[in-house]
Design a protein around this motif. Structure first.
Motif, PDB file in Angstrom:
ATOM      1  N   GLY A   1      -7.756 -27.410 -29.299  1.00  0.00           N
ATOM      2  CA  GLY A   1      -9.115 -27.031 -29.635  1.00  0.00           C
ATOM      3  C   GLY A   1     -10.184 -27.636 -28.754  1.00  0.00           C
TER       4      GLY A   1
ATOM      5  N   ASP B   1      -6.765 -25.464 -33.023  1.00  0.00           N
ATOM      6  CA  ASP B   1      -7.103 -24.663 -31.847  1.00  0.00           C
ATOM      7  C   ASP B   1      -8.305 -23.756 -32.091  1.00  0.00           C
ATOM      8  OD1 ASP B   1      -5.527 -23.263 -33.711  1.00  0.00           O
ATOM      9  OD2 ASP B   1      -5.012 -21.757 -32.203  1.00  0.00           O
ATOM     10  N   GLN B   2      -8.730 -23.661 -33.331  1.00  0.00           N
ATOM     11  CA  GLN B   2      -9.853 -22.800 -33.676  1.00  0.00           C
ATOM     12  C   GLN B   2     -11.129 -23.626 -33.835  1.00  0.00           C
ATOM     13  OE1 GLN B   2      -8.952 -20.225 -36.990  1.00  0.00           O
ATOM     14  NE2 GLN B   2      -6.810 -19.990 -36.360  1.00  0.00           N
TER      15      GLN B   2
ATOM     16  N   ARG C   1      -7.648 -33.881 -33.021  1.00  0.00           N
ATOM     17  CA  ARG C   1      -7.267 -33.148 -31.818  1.00  0.00           C
ATOM     18  C   ARG C   1      -6.628 -34.078 -30.780  1.00  0.00           C
ATOM     19  NH1 ARG C   1     -12.631 -29.429 -32.438  1.00  0.00           N
ATOM     20  NH2 ARG C   1     -11.557 -27.590 -33.304  1.00  0.00           N
TER      21      ARG C   1
ATOM     22  N   ARG D   1      -6.245 -27.585 -43.855  1.00  0.00           N
ATOM     23  CA  ARG D   1      -6.498 -26.354 -43.096  1.00  0.00           C
ATOM     24  C   ARG D   1      -6.960 -26.673 -41.680  1.00  0.00           C
ATOM     25  NH1 ARG D   1     -10.169 -21.232 -45.178  1.00  0.00           N
ATOM     26  NH2 ARG D   1     -10.328 -20.149 -43.178  1.00  0.00           N
ATOM     27  N   LEU D   2      -7.832 -27.664 -41.542  1.00  0.00           N
ATOM     28  CA  LEU D   2      -8.337 -28.023 -40.218  1.00  0.00           C
ATOM     29  C   LEU D   2      -7.212 -28.506 -39.310  1.00  0.00           C
ATOM     30  CD1 LEU D   2     -11.652 -29.886 -41.168  1.00  0.00           C
ATOM     31  CD2 LEU D   2     -11.413 -27.559 -40.280  1.00  0.00           C
TER      32      LEU D   2
ATOM     33  N   LYS E   1      -4.096 -27.696 -39.433  1.00  0.00           N
ATOM     34  CA  LYS E   1      -3.236 -26.578 -39.070  1.00  0.00           C
ATOM     35  C   LYS E   1      -3.903 -25.609 -38.094  1.00  0.00           C
ATOM     36  CE  LYS E   1      -0.778 -26.727 -43.485  1.00  0.00           C
ATOM     37  NZ  LYS E   1      -0.570 -26.047 -44.800  1.00  0.00           N
ATOM     38  N   GLN E   2      -5.236 -25.705 -37.971  1.00  0.00           N
ATOM     39  CA  GLN E   2      -5.966 -24.756 -37.127  1.00  0.00           C
ATOM     40  C   GLN E   2      -6.851 -25.482 -36.113  1.00  0.00           C
ATOM     41  OE1 GLN E   2      -8.089 -22.333 -39.990  1.00  0.00           O
ATOM     42  NE2 GLN E   2      -6.244 -21.281 -40.670  1.00  0.00           N
TER      43      GLN E   2
ATOM     44  N   ARG F   1      -3.113 -34.670 -31.925  1.00  0.00           N
ATOM     45  CA  ARG F   1      -2.275 -33.519 -31.611  1.00  0.00           C
ATOM     46  C   ARG F   1      -1.964 -33.468 -30.115  1.00  0.00           C
ATOM     47  NH1 ARG F   1       1.864 -30.394 -32.357  1.00  0.00           N
ATOM     48  NH2 ARG F   1       1.559 -28.188 -31.870  1.00  0.00           N
TER      49      ARG F   1
ATOM     50  N   GLN G   1      -4.564 -25.661 -26.988  1.00  0.00           N
ATOM     51  CA  GLN G   1      -3.867 -25.720 -28.269  1.00  0.00           C
ATOM     52  C   GLN G   1      -4.501 -26.721 -29.226  1.00  0.00           C
ATOM     53  OE1 GLN G   1       0.318 -25.813 -28.646  1.00  0.00           O
ATOM     54  NE2 GLN G   1       0.731 -24.427 -26.926  1.00  0.00           N
TER      55      GLN G   1
END
Length: 339
Positions: free
Chosen positions: A305, A243-244, A282, A237-238, A240-241, A285, A303
């Protein structure tokens, strides 16, 4: 035999004139797995990557018939003369940490390094590199079982026992056997970028990238099948997200743990803290976006994060040693030959 002959007289293998030449040492008592790591990454034909892909050759250190662990007989493409043409030389382990490398091998490695060849050791192969004196004053690593002996014998080397591999530009060292695969993929990533390295990793069915700074030994690795273990799904989950923003408290809630238990469990299973794990994810990515898109650095930062280009630059330099723009200039797909 020379590579211009194109056909090895001993193995009959075609040695194509294009691509970067990777030469792996072969010796009596060869460490089969370590040699296999280099052969699988650099020696396997990969026509989908075009003519610029690596060439691979095996170089004899010892005269006469040689055996590898497991009872295999080994044939080679040539002798130490191959090292004079190699772009990269791989030392896949060594016959024993107390066995001195032959002087002719030491001379050949020094000469290769002097003309700009890249030297790579896997596991105990670092003892061969150390004997050349080329590691003096440099940082290096090896299998955690050997670090104390390496430090005692070669005190001039700055040894980091807690990492998978160390990249010193033209001299690279890795820890135990499996870390050799990580280092070989790291080299592919350096030479061809993340997209190609990920394709090679996918074919090998292994993780596409483990950072060299990851610790060698994790006491309790994460299992996707352990009853009640929610960490794997959290990590997915981390990723995939990225940016959050998410706090440790929120992570702990997602896996139904107290914050203290979560931090302990996270460290046991990943070898690092949630903050450091997220930072590395990050940065990975960001590298992918810098290589494959023309997004401005500020947009890449958002994008991934990091929130701002300033924060991205700080962490990128800390982890990679380059600025985001310098990394893009070196590794962007548009800057490399099509594969």
């Amino acid at each position: 035999m020379t590579l211009t002959d194109q056909i090895s007289p001993t193995t009959g293998r075609t040695l194509k004139p294009a691509g970067r030449l990777v030469v792996a040492l072969v010796y009596d008592g060869l460490c089969s797995f370590e040699f296999g790591c280099a052969a699988e990454v650099f020696g396997l034909p990969r026509p989908e990557f075009g003519p610029d892909w690596y060439r691979f050759a095996a170089c004899a250190v010892d005269p006469g018939p040689m055996r590898a662990l497991g009872g295999l007989r080994v044939t080679v493409d040539g002798g130490l003369g191959l090292l004079a043409r190699a772009d990269t030389i791989v030392i896949p382990g060594w016959k024993g940490i107390d066995v001195e490398p032959p002087p002719k091998l030491i001379r050949a490695l020094r000469a290769a390094h002097a003309r700009g060849a890249r030297l790579v050791s896997i596991c105990s192969g670092v003892f061969v590199l150390a004997a050349t004196g080329l590691l003096d004053g440099r940082c290096a690593t090896t299998h955690w079982r050997y670090t104390e002996k390496l430090a005692a014998r070669y005190p001039q080397i700055v040894i980091n026992p807690n990492v998978l591999y160390v990249d010193q530009e033209k001299i690279l060292t890795s820890a135990g056997s499996a870390a050799g695969l990580d280092l070989c993929l790291h080299i592919v990533r350096r030479d061809f970028g993340a997209k190609i390295a990920n394709q090679v990793a996918r074919r090998l069915v292994i993780s596409p990238h483990r950072d060299g700074g990851q610790i060698q030994f994790i006491e309790r690795p994460v299992s996707r099948y352990e009853a009640g273990n929610r960490l794997p799904s959290l990590l997915d989950r981390l990723v995939k997200q990225l940016d959050q923003q998410i706090t440790v408290s929120e992570m702990a809630v997602l896996v139904s743990m107290s914050e203290r238990s979560f931090l302990r469990r996270f460290n046991e299973t990943t070898g690092t803290s949630p903050a450091d794990w997220l930072t590395l994810a990050r940065v990975d990515r960001a590298k992918e976006l810098l290589e494959t898109t023309s997004l401005p650095v500020e947009a890449v930062a958002v994008q991934c994060g990091f929130g701002s280009a300033i924060t991205l630059r700080h962490h990128f330099r800390n982890k990679i040693g380059l600025s985001p723009l310098a990394y893009r200039r070196r590794f962007a797909l548009s800057q490399r030959p099509a594969v």
